[in-house]
Every structure is written in C-alpha cells, then in structure tokens.
Design an enzyme around this catalytic site. Structure first.
Site, short mmCIF file in Angstrom:
data_model
loop_
_atom_site.label_atom_id
_atom_site.label_comp_id
_atom_site.label_asym_id
_atom_site.label_seq_id
_atom_site.Cartn_x
_atom_site.Cartn_y
_atom_site.Cartn_z
N THR A 277 52.00 36.69 -55.41
CA THR A 277 52.41 37.18 -54.10
C THR A 277 53.93 37.35 -54.08
O THR A 277 54.63 36.77 -54.92
CB THR A 277 52.00 36.20 -52.99
OG1 THR A 277 52.66 34.94 -53.23
CG2 THR A 277 50.50 35.99 -52.98
N ASN B 279 61.75 27.78 -55.04
CA ASN B 279 62.53 28.86 -55.65
C ASN B 279 63.57 28.35 -56.63
O ASN B 279 63.98 29.08 -57.53
CB ASN B 279 63.19 29.69 -54.54
CG ASN B 279 62.18 30.48 -53.74
OD1 ASN B 279 61.52 31.38 -54.25
ND2 ASN B 279 62.05 30.14 -52.46
N ALA C 290 68.44 25.83 -47.22
CA ALA C 290 69.77 25.23 -47.30
C ALA C 290 70.89 26.26 -47.32
O ALA C 290 71.98 26.01 -46.80
CB ALA C 290 69.86 24.34 -48.54
N SER D 23 58.78 37.41 -54.67
CA SER D 23 58.42 36.45 -55.71
C SER D 23 57.56 37.00 -56.83
O SER D 23 57.30 36.29 -57.81
CB SER D 23 57.74 35.24 -55.08
OG SER D 23 58.68 34.48 -54.35
#
Length: 335
Positions: free
Chosen positions: A285, A144, A104, A49
C-alpha cells in the site's frame, strides 16, 4: 470482499468510490487503464510507501552480491543505530522496534513540510528521539524510520545516492518509463497527473481540505518519495514476482512473511493478502499527502494497481474507502 463486489464491474466500483467523495481514481488492470473523476488515464501520482518495495529490492540485490548481510547488525552500515541486536532483516520487515519519525517532524500538518527540505539523517534522528516500540524481532511495528535506515544503508554500501541506485537497479531494470525519484528540491509532479488532496491537519477531521499536489517529498525519502503510474506499479510487482529483479534466494527471503491479521502477512518490503477466489496477491500500500495507492501481482502473472487522488480520510469514511479499494483490487485479480 463480498460476492456482490466480485459481480460488480470494475468501472462501476470506481464510479462508486468517486460518488462517495474521492475526487478521482485511476487503475490499471491487465492491459487496460481506467480513470474516473479528476484522474487521467495512467497519470503520474506520488505512490508513497510503495517506494519501500523498491528500496527493499535494492537492499536485497546488495545481499545477493555479498555486500550486505541480511541477518547481520544494521549498525554495521548505519552506526547511528546503536542497538547491535537490530538486523537488516528486522529493518526491512518492521520488526526492529525503531520508532517512527513522521509525526515528530510535523507531517500531520502539510504546511509544516510542504516547502521544507529534510536531510535523511534529520529524519533518522527525529525517529530515534522517540521511545522504542518493542525489542528487536519481538513484534511487527510499522515505522518509516526503518526505511530511512535502509536507504542510508544503500548509500553507505554503494557510495552513491539512493535515488541513483533505485533508478539503476530497479526502475531501469524493470523498464518503468513513467517512474522516477524526484530531484532534490523538486516539488511538482512531471507530466500528466491529477491534483491530490489532504486535510490541512491529518489528525483533525474537521480541518479544511487543501491541494497537496506541490510538495517537497524529502520528508518521506526512502519511505515514500517515488512518483509512478498505476501501469508502472503493476508492472513492477509482476516483474519482481517473475524473477526479473532478484535472484531466487533473495526473492524467497523477501516473501518469508509474518502474519499481521487473518488476511495479511508482511515480508521484506512486500505484503501478501488473501484473495477471495483463493491464493494470495503480493504488493504494498502507499499513502502520502494527496494520494492513496495499492499495487499488487500474483505468482501466475496477474497484476493491478489503483490510486485515489486524496489521502484516505480526506473525504468520507476512511474505512469505507479502504474497503472499496481493496475490493476493486480483489475483483481485478479474481475476474
């Protein structure tokens, strides 16, 4: 952060992280590189990320060029987002209420995504099929899907692939020699690098540990696909804070934060964290199958980045490892 941690030299702190179970850890501090366990000095890693900071810079450059309205509706650029109350700022600051796509699509089990290529709109659609997590602007909710949306915005506005725009606008401009966006279908890591590890089922602490080094990162895309090194990550954040990537108005917007807890606040693809010696550092992070990273810099030019060669929780107590990594970042910036 404890006074004892500040007094413990960085090499010993890194040794302890490895002793407590991590396969390896590598770190850049100032002009020095450290490596312990299976990690080479300044080896390439998937930075997860931390990619979001690069994408946010790209979007904010477009804002500065008058091509994107920061407080305008994001569906002006990504029509599949039907709620016109969601702004570009909401997306970049994780206050959109958009649900996360990650579980998902099956990322909890590495073998379900390791060799599968995902189109960006597949990720977006998987997220939009989940229940919303809040109303636009109501609260912080890390997702995200926000950065997949931001990536699609960049492609719509520029007419070029996101990878190309991040390369031209950020990586090349900051002179990052070891950072790259993996090519479509590329599953290895170029150049010198450590092996990275993850649980075969990230939600089952009893599942077996597997090598996650070879991975198609398309399941992360704009939310986490970049490969870099600790040295490049540290240089990126320093260059950003010193005004090398954004004009002052856009950098100021990036640094407009909302609190997450008593130590951390979040801006636009950028987080601020209080230092034990006073002041804050700015960074992000990063976690992806195989690696856990932190990159940071201060307004006065101190910078650092650290990567462990496994996702937190793969070996030992994830909260302990998280604290150890945050402590060594604090030591690096306070010494």
């Amino acid at each position: 952060m404890t006074a004892l941690s500040l007094l413990t030299p960085i090499p010993q702190q890194l040794d302890q992280i490895v002793k407590d179970g991590m396969p390896g850890v590598e770190m850049h501090v100032g002009d020095r590189d450290y490596a312990k366990g299976n990690a080479p000095h300044n080896g390439r890693v998937r930075v997860g990320s931390i990619t979001k900071s690069f994408v946010a810079v790209t979007v904010l450059q477009l804002v500065g060029e008058g091509k994107v309205e920061l407080d305008g509706p994001v569906n002006r650029y990504v029509p599949r987002i039907t709620d016109s109350r969601i702004t570009v700022r909401h997306v970049l600051q994780h206050t959109s209420g958009l649900p996360d796509y990650a579980i998902a699509i099956g990322v909890r089990k590495i073998e379900d995504v390791r060799n599968r290529y995902f189109e960006p709109y597949e990720l977006l659609e998987a997220g939009l099929r989940q229940p919303v997590t809040g109303q636009p602007g109501e609260k912080f909710g890390y997702s995200n899907t926000n950065y997949v949306t931001a990536g699609l915005l960049v492609q719509k506005v520029t007419g070029r692939p996101l990878a190309e725009e991040v390369q031209r606008r950020v990586i090349d401009k900051a002179h990052l020699r070891d950072t790259y966006w993996p090519a479509q279908g590329e599953r290895g890591i170029r150049g010198r690098h450590a092996r990275g590890y993850v649980l075969s089922d990230m939600l089952d602490p009893k599942s077996k540990v597997v090598d996650a080094t070879e991975l198609d990162p398309s399941s992360a895309w704009a939310a986490g696909a970049l490969v870099s090194t600790p040295r490049d990550v540290a240089e990126f954040y320093e260059t950003l804070l010193q005004g090398g990537l954004l004009a002052r108005p856009q950098l100021d917007e990036m640094r407009r934060t909302i609190p997450i807890d008593d130590r951390t606040a979040v801006g636009l693809g950028l987080e601020s964290t209080k230092l034990s010696c006073g002041g804050v550092y700015w960074g992000h992070t990063g976690a992806i199958q195989g690696f856990s990273s932190f990159g940071a810099a201060t307004d006065d030019g101190r910078d650092t980045a650290v990567t462990a060669t496994a996702m937190l929780g793969t070996y030992g107590d994830p909260q302990r490892t998280l604290k150890q990594m945050l402590d060594v970042v604090d030591t690096a910036l306070c010494k």
